[in-house]
Scaffold this motif. Structure first.
Motif, PDB file in Angstrom:
ATOM      1  N   ALA A   1       0.854  -1.187   0.000  1.00  0.00           N
ATOM      2  CA  ALA A   1       0.000   0.000   0.000  1.00  0.00           C
ATOM      3  C   ALA A   1       0.888   1.235   0.000  1.00  0.00           C
ATOM      4  O   ALA A   1       1.861   1.306   0.756  1.00  0.00           O
ATOM      5  CB  ALA A   1      -0.904  -0.004   1.230  1.00  0.00           C
ATOM      6  N   PRO A   2       0.612   2.216  -0.848  1.00  0.00           N
ATOM      7  CA  PRO A   2       1.496   3.393  -0.930  1.00  0.00           C
ATOM      8  C   PRO A   2       1.578   4.137   0.395  1.00  0.00           C
ATOM      9  O   PRO A   2       0.610   4.213   1.159  1.00  0.00           O
ATOM     10  CB  PRO A   2       0.833   4.255  -2.006  1.00  0.00           C
ATOM     11  N   VAL A   3       2.752   4.696   0.656  1.00  0.00           N
ATOM     12  CA  VAL A   3       2.897   5.600   1.800  1.00  0.00           C
ATOM     13  C   VAL A   3       2.035   6.833   1.526  1.00  0.00           C
ATOM     14  O   VAL A   3       2.048   7.372   0.414  1.00  0.00           O
ATOM     15  CB  VAL A   3       4.381   5.993   1.971  1.00  0.00           C
ATOM     16  N   PRO A   4       1.225   7.291   2.494  1.00  0.00           N
ATOM     17  CA  PRO A   4       0.223   8.334   2.208  1.00  0.00           C
ATOM     18  C   PRO A   4       0.757   9.567   1.488  1.00  0.00           C
ATOM     19  O   PRO A   4       0.109  10.076   0.573  1.00  0.00           O
ATOM     20  CB  PRO A   4      -0.314   8.677   3.604  1.00  0.00           C
ATOM     21  N   TRP A   5       1.928  10.084   1.872  1.00  0.00           N
ATOM     22  CA  TRP A   5       2.390  11.339   1.274  1.00  0.00           C
ATOM     23  C   TRP A   5       2.755  11.187  -0.198  1.00  0.00           C
ATOM     24  O   TRP A   5       2.863  12.185  -0.920  1.00  0.00           O
ATOM     25  CB  TRP A   5       3.578  11.903   2.050  1.00  0.00           C
ATOM     26  N   THR A   6       2.941   9.947  -0.670  1.00  0.00           N
ATOM     27  CA  THR A   6       3.316   9.755  -2.072  1.00  0.00           C
ATOM     28  C   THR A   6       2.123   9.841  -3.018  1.00  0.00           C
ATOM     29  O   THR A   6       2.301  10.046  -4.217  1.00  0.00           O
ATOM     30  CB  THR A   6       3.998   8.388  -2.259  1.00  0.00           C
ATOM     31  N   VAL A   7       0.903   9.674  -2.497  1.00  0.00           N
ATOM     32  CA  VAL A   7      -0.275   9.637  -3.370  1.00  0.00           C
ATOM     33  C   VAL A   7      -0.569  10.999  -4.001  1.00  0.00           C
ATOM     34  O   VAL A   7      -0.725  11.090  -5.224  1.00  0.00           O
ATOM     35  CB  VAL A   7      -1.497   9.099  -2.596  1.00  0.00           C
ATOM     36  N   PRO A   8      -0.656  12.108  -3.231  1.00  0.00           N
ATOM     37  CA  PRO A   8      -0.891  13.397  -3.899  1.00  0.00           C
ATOM     38  C   PRO A   8       0.231  13.777  -4.858  1.00  0.00           C
ATOM     39  O   PRO A   8      -0.020  14.392  -5.902  1.00  0.00           O
ATOM     40  CB  PRO A   8      -1.006  14.393  -2.735  1.00  0.00           C
ATOM     41  N   LEU A   9       1.464  13.405  -4.539  1.00  0.00           N
ATOM     42  CA  LEU A   9       2.567  13.677  -5.462  1.00  0.00           C
ATOM     43  C   LEU A   9       2.346  12.940  -6.784  1.00  0.00           C
ATOM     44  O   LEU A   9       2.530  13.503  -7.868  1.00  0.00           O
ATOM     45  CB  LEU A   9       3.902  13.243  -4.851  1.00  0.00           C
ATOM     46  N   ALA A  10       1.953  11.670  -6.692  1.00  0.00           N
ATOM     47  CA  ALA A  10       1.726  10.879  -7.904  1.00  0.00           C
ATOM     48  C   ALA A  10       0.565  11.435  -8.716  1.00  0.00           C
ATOM     49  O   ALA A  10       0.636  11.486  -9.950  1.00  0.00           O
ATOM     50  CB  ALA A  10       1.461   9.416  -7.533  1.00  0.00           C
ATOM     51  N   LEU A  11      -0.496  11.866  -8.058  1.00  0.00           N
ATOM     52  CA  LEU A  11      -1.624  12.438  -8.786  1.00  0.00           C
ATOM     53  C   LEU A  11      -1.222  13.719  -9.517  1.00  0.00           C
ATOM     54  O   LEU A  11      -1.620  13.953 -10.658  1.00  0.00           O
ATOM     55  CB  LEU A  11      -2.776  12.720  -7.819  1.00  0.00           C
ATOM     56  N   ALA A  12      -0.405  14.546  -8.843  1.00  0.00           N
ATOM     57  CA  ALA A  12       0.084  15.756  -9.502  1.00  0.00           C
ATOM     58  C   ALA A  12       0.967  15.398 -10.691  1.00  0.00           C
ATOM     59  O   ALA A  12       0.898  16.035 -11.755  1.00  0.00           O
ATOM     60  CB  ALA A  12       0.855  16.615  -8.501  1.00  0.00           C
ATOM     61  N   GLY A  13       1.800  14.358 -10.527  1.00  0.00           N
ATOM     62  CA  GLY A  13       2.649  13.932 -11.630  1.00  0.00           C
ATOM     63  C   GLY A  13       1.857  13.425 -12.813  1.00  0.00           C
ATOM     64  O   GLY A  13       2.186  13.713 -13.976  1.00  0.00           O
ATOM     65  N   ILE A  14       0.792  12.693 -12.548  1.00  0.00           N
ATOM     66  CA  ILE A  14      -0.045  12.175 -13.635  1.00  0.00           C
ATOM     67  C   ILE A  14      -0.746  13.321 -14.355  1.00  0.00           C
ATOM     68  O   ILE A  14      -0.830  13.345 -15.589  1.00  0.00           O
ATOM     69  CB  ILE A  14      -1.058  11.159 -13.068  1.00  0.00           C
TER      70      ILE A  14
END
Length: 788
Positions: A481-494
């Motif tokens: 399961a992704p570490v929570p802080w990485t999810v908004p970063l990934a969404l911004a990257g996408i």
């Protein structure tokens, strides 16, 4: 509209994260904050201030709205005094009855209850178990009125990290109690109910029950037209939204190929039905001069499309993806009726706001997030672009965008992403949405069966292709399961990656996605030991982790021929923690509540060695793993932590010691900071033997209490010798065995042990680190207001 919808959604989400519902004072304060939204509608405010005020005000409004509805729903709950008692109720079968291996399950609207019974409950009737064999399974049908004697309990489900929240699922559906139908017994002295179930009316003539009866008739027609066909259940799901008709193996195939969203009523299906009827009405309307003069064809088509979508949603059970599409169709139809243009983002925002106004618990469903995210991604890449690419190129771009855009959510929700989903969806979307689904709908309502037979033939071809794609070695990406802080970063990257051509350095979006895959959740270090006693109901499953190794001690119960704790609880936990291989699996003994899930685990992930006390002809020993008996004296070391079996002995046992429970593998684990004893189901005979043979090895910091705390185990001498700081009871909620026994609990209290129970605390985590022992229950770590 957009900032209002996003703010309202944030407020609803915040409420659903609360451990307790806010009281009247907090609600009044939050409602006062909602007045800030009025600034956003002021013409004098600057755009930035207006947007901020609208967002904050509607966030407060969403929080207060969701809290008010939650208080209202919780006012309808089962009185605790009625749990486990016979209660006489009458009411209506409110949904499609679902047959299972041992009986039938159905939603039931209570009309004349005893005080303290909720308005909607879920009941099960067991053939050959709760009732006598002679009675069989109740022949209930949707819309019938019945009178039953039932036994009820408040909603309760297993609580495990990365696991399914059954209590939240029931709350969303408005179900506030579960139970089973009691049957009269013919045996003298039996305490079963003496009032037999009685059908009071063949059909209650209310719209919602008539619709459910129509759905049931459509299901029966498809079953009768396609007897023994392997994919009849898929056609049923596509026609009436009954997802229970699809088998577990098919669901696994759909998840592996990323087409699960198509195999129930999806937004695409609703759009297809609305578009088809809109085009048909528009074509016919334009052929009539009088009709065209009375009402423009465009407006007539908009109304027809919306009504068709509404009818399809009603007949399909009104799932979140269908709701979302219905509201979007409604907004577009309203815009066409009023002659005003509506942007794609405003349409999506209006649908989001309507869904959450009607159902603030929708945010608890994975389908809510995936549905809205998929549409948002499609709008992002397909609208507002100046260039008009070829339709095939645009189709490929949308498929790629949806796969990439949903990846973070899929990893958060399921810890896996299908890498073959763009190919699978490119084939499945047109076939399922524009061929198979219309055939299923036509076959469900027309008086002949050839549409169903044709649809099944096409579906068989599609399933063969999906089988081939799923069998590819890299079909699915699994990770923790992704570490929570990485999810908004990934969404911004996408979002940056999917910007139109011409934006500078779009490829830099990939860098923002790297932490999603590279950052690992915390784990034990060298010399540390992490123990997790999973909540698997009346059974046992324990995961022991060191720095580089993992062991599973027992695998919980099997629930039926298609479901067990291995697939439902253990594997989601292992995947969520990033454990893709077990170095050892211990099956303590041949008991269904300890070995029932082992087959699913052995089939799903590699296992280094299988330790057990099973007989040599046991089916589990055919698994592709090195096999060895768990004999006393076997010892090994992992990462500064020692593991040693204390029982059973190699000598053939006699008398009570020969019972399967007393042959349980007893495993002692010792880390520099503490010791753990895992005892399986040993009873008095095995405890006496351990006291005689290895008394010095028994004192530990944490003990998995033998045999779930039954009266046959935990003798006073054994408890005194072990003297654990923490005694862990792996027991099911309100289990029929009465575990743990009160006298056993008293013994451990007298020994000074802290008592931990999976039925009240959920999964129990014990983390041994240098100089410390951290103990945490899952229901304390992730408590929500709906958890009892």
């Amino acid at each position: 509209m957009r900032f209002a919808a996003l703010g309202f959604a944030l407020g609803v989400c915040l409420l659903q994260q609360q451990p307790v519902l806010p009281g009247a004072g907090w609600l009044a304060l939050v409602s006062a904050f909602a007045a800030i939204a009025g600034v956003g509608f002021s013409r004098r405010a600057s755009p930035i201030i207006a947007a901020g005020a609208t967002f904050i005000g509607f966030a407060a409004l969403g929080f207060a709205w969701a809290a008010a509805l939650a208080h209202l729903r919780f006012s309808d709950r089962l009185d605790t005094a009625l749990e486990g008692r016979d209660v006489l109720v009458s009411g209506v079968v409110a949904g499609l009855p679902q047959a299972f291996e041992r009986g039938v399950r159905f939603d039931f609207d209570v009309e004349s209850p005893e005080t303290g019974v909720p308005r909607r409950i879920v009941l099960s009737s067991y053939g050959g178990f709760a009732p006598d064999d002679s009675h069989g399974v109740l022949p209930v049908r949707a819309g019938e009125r019945w009178r039953f004697t039932v036994r009820l309990r408040r909603p309760h489900g297993s609580a495990n990290p990365h696991g399914f929240d059954y209590e939240a699922w029931l709350l969303e559906r408005g179900i506030r109690a579960t139970g089973y139908v009691r049957m009269p017994s013919r045996r003298a002295g039996d305490e079963r109910a003496q009032i037999a179930p009685e059908r009071l009316a063949a059909l209650v003539h209310r719209p919602q029950y008539r619709i459910e009866r129509l759905r049931e008739a459509a299901r029966e027609k498809i079953h009768d037209a396609l007897p023994e066909r392997p994919y009849a259940g898929v056609l049923i799901a596509l026609a009436i939204g009954d997802q229970n008709a699809i088998g577990p193996e098919d669901w696994r195939l759909f998840a592996r190929t990323g087409v699960s969203h198509l195999m129930s009523i999806s937004g695409l299906h609703v759009t297809m039905v609305a578009g088809l009827f809109a085009m048909l009405v528009s074509w016919c309307w334009r052929r009539s001069e009088s009709l065209s003069l009375t009402l423009p064809a465009q407006k007539a088509a908009a109304v027809a499309g919306f009504l068709a979508a509404f009818a399809y949603c009603i007949i399909s059970g009104f799932a979140v993806p269908a709701q979302r599409t219905l509201y979007m169709v409604g907004v577009v139809a309203l815009a066409l009726w009023l002659g005003r243009a509506a942007s794609a983002s405003r349409v999506l925002a209006a649908a989001l706001l309507l869904v959450l106004l009607l159902d603030p618990w929708a945010v608890l469903s994975p389908g809510f997030w995936l549905s809205f995210a998929a549409v948002a991604v499609i709008f992002f890449v397909a609208t507002g672009r100046t260039a008009r690419p070829h339709w095939l190129a645009q189709w490929g771009r949308v498929q790629w965008a949806v796969t990439a855009g949903l990846a973070p959510l899929l990893l958060v929700l399921f810890q896996q992403v299908s890498l073959v989903s763009p190919i699978a969806n490119a084939l499945a979307i047109p076939l399922v949405s524009f061929v198979i689904t219309p055939l299923a709908l036509a076959g469900a309502v027309l008086p002949f069966d050839w549409p169903l037979e044709l649809g099944h033939v096409i579906l068989e071809v599609l399933m063969a292709v999906l089988d081939w794609l799923a069998a590819l070695p890299s079909a699915v990406w699994h990770q923790h399961a992704p570490v929570p802080w990485t999810v908004p970063l990934a969404l911004a990257g996408i979002a940056w990656l999917l910007l139109p051509r011409g934006f500078p350095s779009r490829a830099l979006g990939v860098l923002l996605m790297v932490p999603l895959f590279a950052a690992s959740p915390p784990g034990p270090r060298n010399g540390e030991l992490w123990i997790t006693v999973l909540d698997v109901g009346q059974g046992l499953a324990v995961v022991a982790r060191t720095e580089k190794h993992a062991l599973l001690y027992d695998a919980g119960p099997a629930f039926n021929a298609f479901s067990d704790s291995g697939s439902r609880m253990i594997l989601p936990y292992l995947r969520g923690e990033g454990i893709d291989r077990l170095d050892a699996l211990v099956v303590s003994h041949d008991d269904r509540d300890h070995s029932g899930g082992a087959g699913s685990v052995l089939e799903a992930i590699p296992v280094g060695v299988l330790w057990s006390s099973l007989s040599t002809d046991h089916p589990l020993l055919a698994a592709p793993a090195w096999r060895a008996p768990c004999l006393a004296g076997r010892k090994w070391f992992w990462d500064g932590v020692s593991f040693e079996f204390l029982h059973p002995r190699s000598e053939a046992p006699e008398g009570r010691a020969a019972r399967a429970n007393n042959q349980s593998c007893v495993l002692r684990i010792e880390a520099p900071s503490g010791r753990v004893l895992l005892t399986g189901d040993i009873e008095r005979a095995a405890e006496r033997e351990l006291l005689l043979r290895a008394p010095a090895l028994l004192p530990v910091d944490a003990l998995l209490v033998p045999h779930h705390g039954s009266a046959t185990s935990s003798t006073p001498d054994f408890v005194k010798q072990v003297a654990p700081r923490h005694a862990v009871f792996a027991v099911g909620h309100r289990n029929r065995f009465g575990h743990p026994r009160e006298d056993v609990l008293a013994r451990y209290r007298e020994a000074g042990s802290g008592l931990l129970r999976t039925d009240t605390g959920g999964a129990i985590q014990l983390r041994f680190a240098p100089g410390t022992l951290r103990v945490e229950a899952e229901r304390d770590r992730a408590k929500r207001y709906w958890h009892e």
